[in-house]
Scaffold this motif. Structure first.
Motif, PDB file in Angstrom:
ATOM      1  N   VAL A   1      13.995  10.536  74.690  1.00 11.57           N
ATOM      2  CA  VAL A   1      15.341  10.870  75.164  1.00 11.57           C
ATOM      3  C   VAL A   1      16.273   9.678  75.009  1.00 11.57           C
ATOM      4  CG1 VAL A   1      16.697  11.538  77.181  1.00 11.57           C
ATOM      5  CG2 VAL A   1      14.493  12.628  76.749  1.00 11.57           C
ATOM      6  N   LEU A   2      15.777   8.488  75.342  1.00 14.31           N
ATOM      7  CA  LEU A   2      16.604   7.286  75.204  1.00 14.31           C
ATOM      8  C   LEU A   2      16.995   7.045  73.750  1.00 14.31           C
ATOM      9  CD1 LEU A   2      14.923   4.736  77.653  1.00 14.31           C
ATOM     10  CD2 LEU A   2      17.188   5.758  77.855  1.00 14.31           C
ATOM     11  N   LYS A   3      16.041   7.196  72.836  1.00  8.18           N
ATOM     12  CA  LYS A   3      16.343   6.982  71.423  1.00  8.18           C
ATOM     13  C   LYS A   3      17.345   8.004  70.916  1.00  8.18           C
ATOM     14  CE  LYS A   3      11.906   4.831  70.275  1.00  8.18           C
ATOM     15  NZ  LYS A   3      10.637   4.955  69.488  1.00  8.18           N
ATOM     16  N   GLU A   4      17.219   9.248  71.387  1.00  7.22           N
ATOM     17  CA  GLU A   4      18.158  10.281  70.957  1.00  7.22           C
ATOM     18  C   GLU A   4      19.559  10.009  71.503  1.00  7.22           C
ATOM     19  OE1 GLU A   4      19.102  13.728  68.803  1.00  7.22           O
ATOM     20  OE2 GLU A   4      17.375  12.377  68.794  1.00  7.22           O
ATOM     21  N   MET A   5      19.637   9.556  72.760  1.00  4.25           N
ATOM     22  CA  MET A   5      20.933   9.199  73.331  1.00  4.25           C
ATOM     23  C   MET A   5      21.562   8.038  72.572  1.00  4.25           C
ATOM     24  SD  MET A   5      20.527   9.466  77.480  1.00  4.25           S
ATOM     25  CE  MET A   5      20.571  11.062  78.313  1.00  4.25           C
TER      26      MET A   5
ATOM     27  N   VAL B   1      25.275   8.724  70.952  1.00  5.04           N
ATOM     28  CA  VAL B   1      26.341   8.372  71.886  1.00  5.04           C
ATOM     29  C   VAL B   1      27.569   7.824  71.163  1.00  5.04           C
ATOM     30  CG1 VAL B   1      25.456   6.028  72.289  1.00  5.04           C
ATOM     31  CG2 VAL B   1      26.864   7.147  74.030  1.00  5.04           C
ATOM     32  N   GLU B   2      27.382   7.074  70.077  1.00  8.91           N
ATOM     33  CA  GLU B   2      28.526   6.527  69.351  1.00  8.91           C
ATOM     34  C   GLU B   2      29.307   7.638  68.649  1.00  8.91           C
ATOM     35  OE1 GLU B   2      29.562   3.511  69.411  1.00  8.91           O
ATOM     36  OE2 GLU B   2      27.893   2.350  70.237  1.00  8.91           O
ATOM     37  N   LYS B   3      28.592   8.630  68.115  1.00  9.44           N
ATOM     38  CA  LYS B   3      29.255   9.726  67.411  1.00  9.44           C
ATOM     39  C   LYS B   3      29.977  10.663  68.379  1.00  9.44           C
ATOM     40  CE  LYS B   3      25.739   9.749  63.763  1.00  9.44           C
ATOM     41  NZ  LYS B   3      24.712  10.568  63.056  1.00  9.44           N
ATOM     42  N   ALA B   4      29.483  10.784  69.594  1.00 12.70           N
ATOM     43  CA  ALA B   4      30.066  11.733  70.551  1.00 12.70           C
ATOM     44  C   ALA B   4      31.452  11.304  71.016  1.00 12.70           C
ATOM     45  CB  ALA B   4      29.134  11.900  71.752  1.00 12.70           C
ATOM     46  N   GLU B   5      31.715  10.004  71.096  1.00  8.20           N
ATOM     47  CA  GLU B   5      33.005   9.469  71.552  1.00  8.20           C
ATOM     48  C   GLU B   5      33.403  10.071  72.903  1.00  8.20           C
ATOM     49  OE1 GLU B   5      35.952   9.857  68.523  1.00  8.20           O
ATOM     50  OE2 GLU B   5      35.100   8.243  67.320  1.00  8.20           O
ATOM     51  N   MET B   6      32.486  10.014  73.839  1.00 12.45           N
ATOM     52  CA  MET B   6      32.766  10.447  75.208  1.00 12.45           C
ATOM     53  C   MET B   6      33.219   9.248  76.037  1.00 12.45           C
ATOM     54  SD  MET B   6      29.734  13.163  76.169  1.00 12.45           S
ATOM     55  CE  MET B   6      30.408  13.456  77.811  1.00 12.45           C
TER      56      MET B   6
ATOM     57  N   LEU C   1      27.420  13.810  84.975  1.00 14.78           N
ATOM     58  CA  LEU C   1      26.323  13.396  85.852  1.00 14.78           C
ATOM     59  C   LEU C   1      26.585  13.794  87.302  1.00 14.78           C
ATOM     60  CD1 LEU C   1      25.642   9.821  84.395  1.00 14.78           C
ATOM     61  CD2 LEU C   1      24.353  11.930  83.968  1.00 14.78           C
ATOM     62  N   ILE C   2      27.834  13.773  87.734  1.00 13.44           N
ATOM     63  CA  ILE C   2      28.154  14.095  89.128  1.00 13.44           C
ATOM     64  C   ILE C   2      27.837  15.552  89.438  1.00 13.44           C
ATOM     65  CG2 ILE C   2      30.076  14.418  90.744  1.00 13.44           C
ATOM     66  CD1 ILE C   2      31.301  11.886  89.642  1.00 13.44           C
ATOM     67  N   LYS C   3      28.197  16.454  88.543  1.00 11.53           N
ATOM     68  CA  LYS C   3      28.030  17.890  88.849  1.00 11.53           C
ATOM     69  C   LYS C   3      26.560  18.306  88.912  1.00 11.53           C
ATOM     70  CE  LYS C   3      28.509  19.518  84.073  1.00 11.53           C
ATOM     71  NZ  LYS C   3      29.336  20.358  83.162  1.00 11.53           N
ATOM     72  N   ASN C   4      25.673  17.492  88.345  1.00  9.23           N
ATOM     73  CA  ASN C   4      24.238  17.815  88.379  1.00  9.23           C
ATOM     74  C   ASN C   4      23.425  16.739  89.079  1.00  9.23           C
ATOM     75  OD1 ASN C   4      24.385  20.299  86.861  1.00  9.23           O
ATOM     76  ND2 ASN C   4      24.706  19.062  85.017  1.00  9.23           N
ATOM     77  N   ARG C   5      24.046  16.001  89.976  1.00 12.37           N
ATOM     78  CA  ARG C   5      23.329  14.865  90.571  1.00 12.37           C
ATOM     79  C   ARG C   5      22.189  15.311  91.493  1.00 12.37           C
ATOM     80  NH1 ARG C   5      28.201  15.346  93.174  1.00 12.37           N
ATOM     81  NH2 ARG C   5      28.219  15.376  95.465  1.00 12.37           N
ATOM     82  N   ARG C   6      22.227  16.558  91.957  1.00 15.11           N
ATOM     83  CA  ARG C   6      21.127  17.041  92.797  1.00 15.11           C
ATOM     84  C   ARG C   6      19.875  17.334  91.959  1.00 15.11           C
ATOM     85  NH1 ARG C   6      22.776  18.357  97.920  1.00 15.11           N
ATOM     86  NH2 ARG C   6      25.037  18.496  98.259  1.00 15.11           N
ATOM     87  N   ASP C   7      20.063  17.665  90.698  1.00 14.74           N
ATOM     88  CA  ASP C   7      18.940  17.933  89.791  1.00 14.74           C
ATOM     89  C   ASP C   7      19.025  16.924  88.647  1.00 14.74           C
ATOM     90  OD1 ASP C   7      16.977  18.861  88.126  1.00 14.74           O
ATOM     91  OD2 ASP C   7      17.581  20.972  88.228  1.00 14.74           O
ATOM     92  N   LYS C   8      18.361  15.793  88.794  1.00 14.10           N
ATOM     93  CA  LYS C   8      18.503  14.695  87.853  1.00 14.10           C
ATOM     94  C   LYS C   8      17.997  15.045  86.463  1.00 14.10           C
ATOM     95  CE  LYS C   8      18.245  11.234  91.527  1.00 14.10           C
ATOM     96  NZ  LYS C   8      17.586  10.001  92.024  1.00 14.10           N
ATOM     97  N   GLU C   9      16.917  15.801  86.381  1.00  9.01           N
ATOM     98  CA  GLU C   9      16.385  16.184  85.075  1.00  9.01           C
ATOM     99  C   GLU C   9      17.375  17.075  84.341  1.00  9.01           C
ATOM    100  OE1 GLU C   9      13.786  14.932  83.734  1.00  9.01           O
ATOM    101  OE2 GLU C   9      13.263  13.769  85.521  1.00  9.01           O
ATOM    102  N   LYS C  10      18.013  17.982  85.078  1.00  7.78           N
ATOM    103  CA  LYS C  10      19.016  18.848  84.471  1.00  7.78           C
ATOM    104  C   LYS C  10      20.223  18.030  84.015  1.00  7.78           C
ATOM    105  CE  LYS C  10      21.952  22.858  85.448  1.00  7.78           C
ATOM    106  NZ  LYS C  10      22.387  23.846  86.493  1.00  7.78           N
ATOM    107  N   ALA C  11      20.586  17.023  84.802  1.00  8.24           N
ATOM    108  CA  ALA C  11      21.716  16.175  84.435  1.00  8.24           C
ATOM    109  C   ALA C  11      21.450  15.451  83.124  1.00  8.24           C
ATOM    110  CB  ALA C  11      21.989  15.164  85.555  1.00  8.24           C
TER     111      ALA C  11
ATOM    112  N   LEU D   1      23.507  16.344  79.692  1.00 10.08           N
ATOM    113  CA  LEU D   1      24.278  15.245  79.110  1.00 10.08           C
ATOM    114  C   LEU D   1      23.889  15.033  77.656  1.00 10.08           C
ATOM    115  CD1 LEU D   1      26.212  12.835  79.275  1.00 10.08           C
ATOM    116  CD2 LEU D   1      24.320  11.468  80.182  1.00 10.08           C
ATOM    117  N   LEU D   2      22.601  15.080  77.366  1.00  7.43           N
ATOM    118  CA  LEU D   2      22.144  14.899  75.984  1.00  7.43           C
ATOM    119  C   LEU D   2      22.666  16.017  75.093  1.00  7.43           C
ATOM    120  CD1 LEU D   2      20.513  13.318  73.947  1.00  7.43           C
ATOM    121  CD2 LEU D   2      18.461  14.564  74.687  1.00  7.43           C
ATOM    122  N   GLU D   3      22.653  17.260  75.598  1.00  6.08           N
ATOM    123  CA  GLU D   3      23.182  18.378  74.818  1.00  6.08           C
ATOM    124  C   GLU D   3      24.675  18.208  74.558  1.00  6.08           C
ATOM    125  OE1 GLU D   3      22.221  21.820  77.039  1.00  6.08           O
ATOM    126  OE2 GLU D   3      20.054  21.729  76.633  1.00  6.08           O
ATOM    127  N   ASP D   4      25.384  17.745  75.576  1.00  5.32           N
ATOM    128  CA  ASP D   4      26.823  17.537  75.417  1.00  5.32           C
ATOM    129  C   ASP D   4      27.106  16.440  74.396  1.00  5.32           C
ATOM    130  OD1 ASP D   4      29.501  17.876  75.785  1.00  5.32           O
ATOM    131  OD2 ASP D   4      29.593  17.027  77.795  1.00  5.32           O
TER     132      ASP D   4
END
Length: 518
Positions: free
Chosen positions: A420-424, A428-433, A442-452, A456-459
């Protein structure tokens, strides 16, 4: 028993007679002179000397008294058995102090001193411009005569410095804004303030750690550089330009700078300032150890690049000199929209505000300008001496992404799988977030960290693919990296300043030639 009381009454009578006889033989002036002579003899043979520090010096407050009181309130110095507790206005902590007529021992460079807090009732007041307190307060410092030079030359200066540090540490930061329409508050000040509670720090700031450390070192050198600035003949101030896309943390950077240095913030709203003289008055009313901020300066008033403005306005406008009031005006024209609203701030006035004679009316102050479009700013605002350090607030990169994961999820690199880290790191540079976009994900899914992590990776992937598909990826045309694009923008801005200066020189020469011909 009767004989006892009779003898006691006779003794008291004899003492009263002797007292009246002494008063008649030795008048008060003689007794006072005798006591003064006795004290002088006593101090002559004594190994100690005494210094009195009163609370009020004439009608003015004695700053040394306040400094001593604050210094003795520090936990290091407190050793008394009876203490007073106080909490000042805008302070987040409770401080200790000596009780009335109590004493305390302190040490400095191996020298022991004794402080005594002396409180007495003030005698009947005579006429004064302001009423004095009913109690007369002061500190008495007892030191050995052999240590007199050390104490007067070093110890008192040390107390003033320590008191300033304690005051700044205990007092909450304040956030100021200029009053609407230039009005004054109840105390006659043009600034209104509220406690500054922003929690941003450099530790939580989403930025490349190397870049953060450079900024922190620069701030530290500035705060500790009083002697350097005096030696080099420079005003003790520094300018920072924060630029980059919206949501990249420019406001958070300002808050982190204030919390790191312990400075107050003056948020200057230029649209509420109507003239250059009003701008100077606002500057005069700012305090030392403060950060003066103008956010989105390209949107506050029209201070855009003069070269671009002149090239798009035709030959008539392009013939104007920089020294013409209309060209320097924040409205951009003599009868523009802002001139109709009464706003007559000129570019010259803003430049003098940051780098002119009035900019050094205080000390240890930082100017911070923010903008989303550095290319729109007039080059005169960008040069060193005004904006000394240009800080590009970029989209999220991998180091800043790891900081956000730590802040919002409490995850370190060891808590996330290597794949996951390597994929991020890859996307991350191409996403320009921006950091704001990542934080919200991260805030909207902070209760479920795995989902967050998963969302995030999908986004990141979807945004990166969309940018590549639409050709919006920065650096795609010409194969320039993000850093190279930023450097190129700054280079163009500085080059345009030099071109403007050459054009102005040519215009002035041509004007002089025409005058001579006439």
């Amino acid at each position: 028993m009767k004989e006892y009381w009779t003898s006691l009454a006779s003794l008291l009578g004899v003492l009263a007679f002797c007292q009246s006889l002494m008063q008649s033989i030795f008048p008060p002036e003689l007794r006072f002179a005798f006591l003064k002579f006795f004290n002088r003899i006593f101090h002559l043979f004594s190994s100690y000397c005494y210094f009195d520090i009163t609370e009020i010096d004439g009608v003015n407050t004695n700053e040394l008294y306040n400094a001593v009181q604050l210094y003795l309130s520090s936990s290091v110095s407190i050793a008394g058995n009876r203490l007073s507790l106080t909490r000042a206005v805008n302070s987040s902590s409770i401080t200790f102090g000596l009780s009335n007529n109590d004493s305390i021992v302190d040490a400095f460079n191996g020298v022991t001193v004794l402080w005594e807090h002396v409180v007495t009732q003030r005698q009947t007041q005579t006429f004064a411009w302001r009423p004095l307190p009913e109690e007369k307060r002061g500190f008495t410092l007892r030191i050995k005569k052999k240590d007199k030079t050390l104490i007067l030359n070093s110890y008192l200066d040390y107390i003033m410095e320590r008191a300033s540090e304690i005051r700044r540490k205990n007092q909450d930061r304040l956030l100021y804004t200029n009053s609407r329409g230039g009005s004054l508050d109840s105390r006659g000040h043009p600034w209104e303030s509220v406690p500054f509670k922003h929690p941003s720090t450099f530790e939580t700031l989403a930025m490349d750690p190397v870049k953060k450390q450079q900024i922190m070192d620069d701030l530290k050198d500035f705060a500790e550089g009083q002697i350097f600035y005096q030696k080099t003949g420079r005003a003790w101030k520094r300018g920072y330009l924060l630029y980059g896309p919206p949501g990249t943390g420019k406001s958070s950077m300002i808050a982190a700078m204030a919390n790191y240095l312990g400075y107050d913030i003056y948020d200057l709203e230029l649209t509420e300032v109507h003239s250059n003289s009003e701008l100077r008055k606002l500057l005069m009313k700012t305090s030392s150890k403060s950060i003066i901020v103008i956010e989105d300066i390209d949107c506050s008033i029209n201070l855009t690049n003069r070269k671009k403005s002149s090239s798009s306005s035709g030959n008539a406008v392009s013939q104007r000199s920089y020294y013409d009031p209309e060209t320097r005006s924040g409205s951009g024209s003599g009868s523009g929209e802002e001139s109709g609203n009464g706003n007559t701030i000129t570019l010259s006035g803003l430049l003098n505000f940051t780098d002119g004679l009035w900019s050094c009316c205080g000390s240890e102050r930082i100017f911070v300008f923010t903008t989303n479009h550095i290319e729109k700013l007039d080059p005169a605002l960008l040069r060193s001496g005004r904006m000394d350090m240009h800080i590009y607030m970029s989209y999220c990169n991998f180091p800043s992404l790891k900081i956000l994961l730590k802040n919002y999820l409490g995850y370190g690199e060891e808590d996330i799988s290597d794949d996951v880290l390597k994929e991020m790191e890859r996307v991350v540079e191409k996403a320009e977030m921006t950091p704001a976009d990542v934080s919200e994900a991260l805030i909207k899914n902070r209760r479920d960290k795995e989902k967050a992590i998963r969302e995030l990776l999908e986004d990141l992937k979807s945004r990166g693919e969309r940018n590549v598909k639409d050709g919006k990826l920065r650096g795609q045309s010409g194969n320039l990296t993000e850093l190279e694009i930023v450097e190129e923008e700054e280079k163009r801005a500085i080059d345009s300043q030099n071109e403007d200066e050459d054009i102005n020189d040519e215009e002035e020469i041509e004007l002089e030639d025409n005058i001579c011909k006439d």
